[in-house]
Every structure is written in C-alpha cells, then in structure tokens.
Design a protein around this motif. Structure first.
Motif, PDB file in Angstrom:
ATOM      1  N   LYS A  55      -6.090   0.773   1.016  1.00  0.00           N
ATOM      2  CA  LYS A  55      -5.281   1.738   0.283  1.00  0.00           C
ATOM      3  C   LYS A  55      -4.822   1.197  -1.075  1.00  0.00           C
ATOM      4  CE  LYS A  55      -3.508   4.265   4.250  1.00  0.00           C
ATOM      5  NZ  LYS A  55      -2.356   4.418   5.143  1.00  0.00           N
TER       6      LYS A  55
ATOM      7  N   HIS B 113       0.826  -1.223   0.000  1.00  0.00           N
ATOM      8  CA  HIS B 113       0.000   0.000   0.000  1.00  0.00           C
ATOM      9  C   HIS B 113       0.855   1.265   0.000  1.00  0.00           C
ATOM     10  CE1 HIS B 113       0.819  -0.858   4.270  1.00  0.00           C
ATOM     11  NE2 HIS B 113       0.866   0.444   4.388  1.00  0.00           N
TER      12      HIS B 113
ATOM     13  N   GLU C 235      -2.894  -2.737   5.057  1.00  0.00           N
ATOM     14  CA  GLU C 235      -3.958  -1.765   4.787  1.00  0.00           C
ATOM     15  C   GLU C 235      -4.546  -1.918   3.392  1.00  0.00           C
ATOM     16  OE1 GLU C 235      -3.166   2.210   6.469  1.00  0.00           O
ATOM     17  OE2 GLU C 235      -1.289   1.329   7.142  1.00  0.00           O
TER      18      GLU C 235
END
Ligand code: ZN
Length: 577
Positions: free
Chosen positions: A160, A128, A157
């Motif tokens: 993202k 990400h 994450e």
C-alpha cells in the motif's frame, strides 16, 4: 502495578530481537561504519520486531557509549528514548495521524537540527495508513533530505506504499518468527521470571502466535493469569482457543480409518467446547501440513518442531484433505451454517476413501484374474513343448474385446443441439472446472478428460476422449444428479448431460446439420420414431459396467483354457486357485 510481558520484555538491544539476525547485523554495521541512510522502510507481519528495531536504532546512533553498534541503555539519552521522552526521537502512529497537516508539520520541523542529540529520528508506524495527500507531503520531505534527520517507516502492508516512497528508502523485510525461536524466547522469559511452565503449553502458544512475538507474549500473559500455578497445557489451549493435538489426531485418524461416527463425535466435541469453525479448519490445515512435512526429511527439525510423532497416513489422503479443507474454508466465509459444512467435510473425506478402496479392490481382482490367465497360458505352452505334441494347435487366448462402441442417445443429443447457444456454451465452459471440482474424487476421475461440446438452456453435450469413461458417466445416475445439483447452485444452469465419445462427435454433428437442412430433425427429436429409424444408434437398455464386463470375459476365458488343456493332457493339468 503489573506490566504486560511484552512491555517488560521489549528488546532493548539488537541482540534481543528474535529471528531477525540479518537485519540486526546490517543495521549495526551501518552504525559502526557511519553509513546511515536518511530513510528506512521496515516491513513485515505484526509482532516481528519492526518498531523495536527502530527504537534500538534511534538509541544506538545517538548513544555516547555505543558499543559494537548496540546502545548502552543506561545513559540519559538511551533511557529517555526508551521512555519516549526525548524530543528529538519522535514516534508517530499513522493509524491515528493520517492527515496532510501532521505530515506538513513534520516537514517544517524536520528542517531544524536536533537539539539534544546528533540525529533527529522520526519513526512512523503503520505508514500505509497515510492519506494520499500525506504521502505526497512525506515524499517532498524525503526528496529534500536534511542532514542529521532520519525517517524510519514501518508497515505491515508494504504493497500500500507508493513506489516513489519505497524507492527513496532502504528496505528491510522482517520475517515471521519461527515457532522454535518463539518457544525459546518464551522459555527464557519464564526462567527469568521464575514462573513454572509446561513445554507443551509453550508449543501451543508458539503455534497460535503465527510468527508474531507480541501475540505470543500476550497469550503467555493470559495463560499466566488464567492458571494459578504457572503455565499449564490446558490453560494454553484455553487462552489460544486451540484444539489439542490429541483431539486433532483422533479426528483425523477416525476419518482415515473410516470410523465416520467417531469422527463426527470428535468434531461435535470440539464444537461443543466453543471452538470456532473457521479456526478449526485453519488448525486442521496446519496439522495436515505438519503431517506432510513429517513424511519428508526435515534436517534441522524446525519445520515440525511441534509434532513429535505423526501417524502413517498416506500423503494422497493428506493432499485430498488439504484440497477439501480449502474449499470448506471458502464456503465457511459465506454461510451461517458452519457446523453443517464441517460435518459434510468429515463425511466427504471418509466417503472418498471408501470409493478409492473399492476401486482398487476391483482393479486388484482384474489383475488377479489376468495373472491366472497368463499362468495357465504358460502352463499349457510348457506342457505342449514337453510332450512335443503339435497335432492339435492351441489357439491363442482370445484378446479382450474392446471394440464395443458406446452409442450416444442421438435423440437427446440432437434436442440439446437444436437449442444450443454460444452464450450457454461459454457460461458452462467457464464454470465447468469449478462444478466438477465439487464432485467426489472418483466422480472427478470419470470427467477428467471430458470437454463441453455444446450447451442449450436445458442441457449440455459432453465429449469424452475414452469410450469407457463416456459409458461410465452415461450410466452413473448419482454422478448426473450431483452434477445438475452443483450446476444449479453455482451457475443457475441445469447441468443435464448427454455423453458423446469425441471419436463420434464429427459424425454426429454432420448428421445433425444435414437433418436440419433436410427438415428431418423432427424425426430424431421424437424418441419413438428414432428407434424405428435408427435401430443401431438407439441406446440399448442394458449397460453393463465395463469393469464387470471385463471380469466376466476373463472368467469365461479361464474354463476354456482349462478345458482345452485337459482335453489335451488329461488330468496332468492342475488348476491352481
Ligand atoms: Zn546509551
């Protein structure tokens, strides 16, 4: 040279990966059935085994001795992949290589077939972190898949990552590892290393690791080097910054039993030990959750694996505590006076219980009295029938009078209405819920069914569905003080309230509009005139609490019934206390 435990005990086979059985099985099946995808996305919290799984996968598909989808870990290929020296398995940390150039470089090189093994594997960790340009370059690469090149993208994450990338990869979500699984693994490792340990110490570490094996192992490392004799409970508390179970229990029970000064003592003790306020609140939240869960059935015991015995604390209290803790947690983020917030939390919780207790005491008293009245009534009726006396009919016990209407202070209500604006009303309306939620539980109860009817820059007209609550609020000066304090703090608007029963709102508003038209508003706004003009609407000076009123009424009724009964039957009537 000493090697960190998490390096030494890094899983080398799918079966060593803790708590991700479904993922391991699926990946092994893909290898066994030669149905390998050209791009994978591994998502999940840190320390849950994403990069370990990626490396094991790279080994297993290239290992000449692969068995049941597992690498052999002894051949040259396996060993050089483990050491990170095999040219065809490339690990990239996107956190430090997030440029377009690097990815273009990968794109160019990934066109070439692997030289030493069957599959070239790119493992991009923290994917990400790539820049937009780099993502576009990566997307191009994924759009033109090359035979025998595999991309494994790992991230904590996934939100993202562009959807275009996600849609081109096979996704696996790694779960947080349960405390029980972590504890089992720690136990296994310590047995293998022949290091002594205390079970409670492992519980503390497993809890603090928050579902991540890497954190658990590095805490274990610290605990080992901290103590000189194995892994002790005290060492585990020290390295993890945890508050001991006993301390937490003592603090919560002291609040629950309203030993406020002792609870504060517990709190100061924790803070003196150098524990961080935010951490304390976090652990209290976990503790509260465990208390709640221990009250419901937990068949496999996994949810409350850390707690052996839990005190019997009402779930209502725990819910209130969780709510208050969440507020405190938010407040802690913006203040430097963290200790004060924790002290306030302690006092608030103890006080909330206090009010609840006294409320229920009042209710109990009323119930008692009503029961006595009913009993006496039945007794009288019974005696009446028995003696067959019908000459003097006993009239019914008078019903409680509830028709006493609350009379709003028209002069004050009108002065708010005279300056009311839509803007003020909207501001107050939007924040009203937040303001009310700052109050104590019993205060909130009074305002539960209230609505903001109008607001001026100086005051608020509040409507109530129930007259009783309207009266209670109108006569509760500390509630009004708290309201205006929170209003001032939260929206810079004085929340001076005027209470109006909703049943009277229409009439009041009509009267206001009319007197504005007639030009007689001044008379209302002038308090001394109001009393002369509107004797009925002026607020009477004495406002008995409805509760007390009810009790007095019932008390008055009792002697009446008794005297009626004695009048009829003489001493036959016995009054039970
Ligand atoms: Zn091998």
């Amino acid at each position: 040279m000493y090697q960190a435990l998490y390096r030494v005990w890094r899983p080398q086979k799918f079966e060593d990966i803790v708590g991700q059985n479904m993922i391991s099985q699926t990946l092994k099946n893909a290898i066994l059935s030669h149905k390998v995808s050209h791009a994978y996305l591994f998502t999940g919290p840190r320390g849950t085994g994403k990069t370990s799984a990626a490396k094991i996968f790279a080994k297993a598909i290239n290992c000449p001795n692969q068995m049941n989808g597992e690498p052999c870990n002894v051949c040259d290929v396996c060993q050089s992949i483990t050491q990170g020296t095999l040219g065809d398995v490339i690990e990239i940390d996107a956190a430090s290589n997030n440029g377009v150039e690097e990815i273009r470089d990968i794109r160019d090189k990934s066109r070439y077939a692997p030289t030493q093994v069957q599959y070239k594997v790119y493992i991009i960790d923290e994917v990400h972190m790539l820049s937009t340009g780099a993502f576009n370059a990566l997307l191009k690469t994924l759009e033109e898949p090359t035979q025998s090149v595999i991309f494994i993208l790992a991230t904590t994450e996934p939100h993202k990552i562009p959807a275009t990338i996600i849609s081109r990869a096979q996704r696996f979500d790694f779960k947080r590892i349960t405390r029980q699984h972590i504890q089992e693994r720690l136990t296994y490792i310590l047995e293998q290393e022949q290091i002594e340990y205390d079970d409670r110490a492992l519980q503390i570490i497993a809890k603090s690791a928050n579902g991540g094996m890497r954190d658990a192992l590095s805490l274990l490392d610290q605990a080992i080097s901290y103590g000189d004799q194995g892994v002790r409970y005290e060492d585990a508390l020290q390295v993890s910054g945890s508050i001991s179970h006993e301390q937490m229990l003592s603090y919560v029970i002291n609040i629950y039993e309203q030993n406020t000064s002792k609870a504060l003592e517990d709190l100061h003790c924790v803070l003196r030990d150098g524990k961080e306020a935010g951490r304390f609140v976090e652990e209290l939240l976990i503790f509260a959750r465990d208390m709640l869960i221990s009250q419901v059935v937990s068949p496999d015991g996994t949810l409350v694996d850390v707690l052996d015995s839990m005190p019997s604390i009402s779930s209502e209290f725990i819910y209130a505590m969780i709510e208050e803790l969440t507020l405190t947690q938010q407040a802690l983020k913006v203040t430097t006076q963290k200790d004060i917030y924790l002290e306030t939390f302690t006092l608030k919780m103890a006080k909330a219980l206090d009010k609840k207790a006294s409320n229920s005491a009042d209710n109990a008293l009323i119930q008692d009295l009503w029961q006595t009245v009913e009993q006496l009534k039945k007794q009288v009726e019974h005696l009446q029938k028995q003696e067959n006396v019908q000459k003097v009919p006993i009239k019914d016990v008078p019903k409680r009078q509830n028709n006493k209407q609350f009379t709003p202070n028209l002069s004050k209500v009108f002065s708010v209405l005279a300056q009311a604006t839509a803007k003020d009303k909207q501001l107050v309306q939007e924040e009203w819920h937040d303001i009310v939620s700052c109050l104590s539980v019993s205060q909130q109860g009074k305002l539960n069914s209230s609505v903001v009817l109008a607001a001026s820059p100086h005051g608020i007209v509040l409507g109530f569905e129930y007259d009783v609550l309207c009266q209670m609020t109108a006569t509760d000066t500390s509630l009004q003080q708290d309201l205006s304090q929170h209003g001032e703090r939260l929206i810079k608007h004085p929340c001076r309230i005027e209470c109006v029963p909703l049943s009277q709102w229409q009439t009041i508003r009509d009267k206001f509009v009319q007197s504005k038209k007639m030009g007689t508003l001044e008379q209302y706004l002038h308090p001394t005139l109001v009393e002369e003009l509107e004797p009925q609407t002026a607020r009477s000076s004495e406002h008995l609490e409805p509760l007390e009123e009810a009790i007095t009424e019932i008390k008055e009724e009792i002697p009446e019934i008794i005297s009626k009964a004695t009048e009829l039957f003489g001493d036959v009537v016995e009054v039970e206390e």
